[in-house]
Design an enzyme around this catalytic site. Structure first.
Site, short mmCIF file in Angstrom:
data_model
loop_
_atom_site.label_atom_id
_atom_site.label_comp_id
_atom_site.label_asym_id
_atom_site.label_seq_id
_atom_site.Cartn_x
_atom_site.Cartn_y
_atom_site.Cartn_z
N PHE A 138 9.14 -18.76 -2.24
CA PHE A 138 9.10 -19.96 -3.09
C PHE A 138 9.28 -21.17 -2.20
O PHE A 138 10.24 -21.24 -1.43
CB PHE A 138 10.18 -19.94 -4.17
CG PHE A 138 10.12 -21.16 -5.05
CD1 PHE A 138 9.18 -21.24 -6.08
CD2 PHE A 138 10.95 -22.24 -4.84
CE1 PHE A 138 9.09 -22.39 -6.87
CE2 PHE A 138 10.86 -23.38 -5.63
CZ PHE A 138 9.94 -23.45 -6.64
N ASP A 223 12.10 -22.09 5.85
CA ASP A 223 12.47 -22.83 4.65
C ASP A 223 13.91 -22.44 4.32
O ASP A 223 14.16 -21.37 3.76
CB ASP A 223 11.50 -22.47 3.51
CG ASP A 223 11.86 -23.17 2.21
OD1 ASP A 223 13.00 -23.67 2.08
OD2 ASP A 223 11.00 -23.21 1.31
N LYS A 252 18.38 -28.97 -1.22
CA LYS A 252 19.43 -28.58 -2.18
C LYS A 252 20.87 -29.05 -1.85
O LYS A 252 21.29 -30.07 -2.34
CB LYS A 252 19.37 -27.07 -2.42
CG LYS A 252 18.10 -26.68 -3.20
CD LYS A 252 18.17 -25.31 -3.80
CE LYS A 252 17.10 -25.07 -4.86
NZ LYS A 252 15.82 -24.60 -4.35
C1 PLP Z 1 14.38 -24.95 -4.47
C2 PLP Z 1 13.52 -24.55 -3.34
C3 PLP Z 1 12.44 -25.35 -2.91
C4 PLP Z 1 12.01 -26.58 -3.66
O1 PLP Z 1 12.96 -27.59 -3.63
P1 PLP Z 1 12.79 -28.85 -4.62
O2 PLP Z 1 13.93 -29.74 -4.21
O3 PLP Z 1 12.92 -28.32 -6.01
O4 PLP Z 1 11.49 -29.44 -4.36
C5 PLP Z 1 11.76 -24.98 -1.79
N1 PLP Z 1 12.07 -23.86 -1.12
C6 PLP Z 1 13.09 -23.06 -1.49
C7 PLP Z 1 13.41 -21.85 -0.69
C8 PLP Z 1 13.84 -23.36 -2.63
O5 PLP Z 1 14.81 -22.55 -3.03
#
Ligand code: PLP
Length: 396
Positions: A138, A223, A252
């Site tokens: 994701f 990520d 986050k």
């Molecule tokens: C939450 C998340 C995102 C997206 O972050 P947003 O601030 O909602 O755009 C991207 N990568 C990972 C692994 C995430 O958990």
């Protein structure tokens, strides 16, 4: 206004993009969240791994209050001391040399994808732009990041996707190697997959991916939007394996609640982002970077990582006991305080019941209960959460 009144009002004008739980959040402190009717919840979701320091950490709140009265915004046409200090802190504590600031995880990943394309085009030619990502990954909700995400459900209705992505099973280095071709420029992975079901790759996987990237001149991008900033018990999740990337994305928990995103890169890669190549109006603004400085210092200096490791071990052990006891619990997995409990039944109903009983957890990938308490959680709070959970599991 009661919770019910708020929910009815929200129903009129809020976009329907979330199937929200019937909780109207009005106040938070540490591991506790209160709704508009005064009901108190034990928060083991922590704003989906945003509130790593708990709700309204006093140092973050104080930093925001002071900065809010001093300077809110001035644009990136000028130098911002708190942005500079935050970049220094991130580079001092990671592999990185330079930081690009933005406002969310998706934006941080967009920056990373632009940077790997530019780096590769200028170094190796325009025909080399593909990024390999993992199935069940994701990476966000923009057109670019849903294209990068290895899950079909986020793409439904939004075709065509941005070209240039290939997906391989997570944790399988041989499959990744086989997917590399003359168009490949980078590999983008979560060191531990969050939304995809709390998936921890086999040990040695990241080292093997790094080896493939080195051999084929590919950039490695992590990520760490969900698992960075202490969630796994190290400041950054890649540090468990000691395998550094070329680029890392954060968001986050970085500012302890307020919205922020960051892309950290090594100098030889960051060099390709020159003046005019990328930007963000709000990115790295004084307010958010001041909050992030306070949050990151608290993470590093106040024993929060140690608590995360100790409480992560404790919660994991206690969840593992439940696996022995309940046949519908298939596996308990994770690292630090991102823990997943995979069930042979759907988890949605358990989440609803837990909410009614005053415990916030969530369910990801359909059957995986995800536990993301603040890293400051106490043993007593874990015991309280387990008591609520047990009462629900006993009835199944
Ligand atoms: C939450 C998340 C995102 C997206 O972050 P947003 O601030 O909602 O755009 C991207 N990568 C990972 C692994 C995430 O958990």
């Amino acid at each position: 206004m009661t919770s019910q009144d708020w929910i009815a009002r929200g129903d009129q004008h809020i976009a329907r993009t979330y199937a929200r739980y019937p909780l109207v959040a009005v106040k938070g402190e540490g591991c506790r969240l209160w709704d508009a009717d005064g009901k108190c919840y034990l928060d083991f979701l922590a704003g989906v791994a945003v509130n790593n320091l708990g709700h309204c950490h006093p140092k973050v709140v104080a930093a925001l209050q002071e900065q809010a009265a001093r300077l809110l915004h001035c644009s990136n046409y000028f130098h911002i001391p708190s942005q500079i200090e935050l970049a220094e802190l991130l580079c001092e504590h990671s592999f990185g040399d330079r930081v690009f600031f933005c406002n969310s995880g998706a934006e941080a990943n967009e920056a990373a994808m632009k940077l790997v394309r530019k780096y590769s085009a200028e170094r190796f030619g325009a025909d080399r732009f593909e990024v390999i990502t993992a199935l069940a990954s994701f990476h966000g909700r923009t057109i670019g990041t849903i294209s990068a995400t290895g899950q079909d459900k986020v793409k439904v209705g939004f075709a065509p996707m941005v070209p240039g992505f290939r997906y391989v099973p997570f944790g399988d280095a041989a499959a990744l190697r086989a997917a590399v071709n003359e168009h490949t420029c980078a590999v983008l992975l979560e060191p531990v997959q969050g939304e995809g079901g709390v998936n921890v790759p086999p040990s040695g996987y990241l080292a093997e991916v790094r080896r493939i990237c080195n051999e084929c001149n590919l950039l490695l991008v992590y990520d760490e939007v969900q698992v960075g900033c202490g969630r796994t018990g190290e400041l950054f999740a890649y540090q468990h394996e000691g395998v550094a990337p070329d680029i890392m994305t954060l968001a986050k928990a970085l500012a302890g609640g307020p919205p922020i995103g960051a892309m950290v890169a090594t100098e030889p890669v960051a060099e390709y982002f020159g003046p005019g190549s990328h930007g963000s109006t709000f990115g790295g603004n004084p307010l958010m970077t001041t909050a992030a400085l306070a949050a990151m210092r608290a993470l590093i200096e106040d024993g929060v990582l140690e608590n995360c490791r100790a409480m992560g071990d404790y919660l994991r052990r206690r969840l593992e006991e439940r696996r022995q006891r309940f046949p519908f619990i298939k596996e308990v997995r994770g690292r630090g305080l991102i823990l997943g409990m995979e069930l042979s039944i759907s988890g949605g109903d358990i989440v609803q019941q837990a909410l009614q009983q005053g415990l916030l957890i969530n369910c990801t990938a359909g059957t995986v209960l995800r536990f993301l308490p603040p890293l400051t959680v106490t043993q007593a709070e874990i015991d309280e959460a387990l008591a609520i959970l047990d009462a629900i599991l006993d009835r199944i």
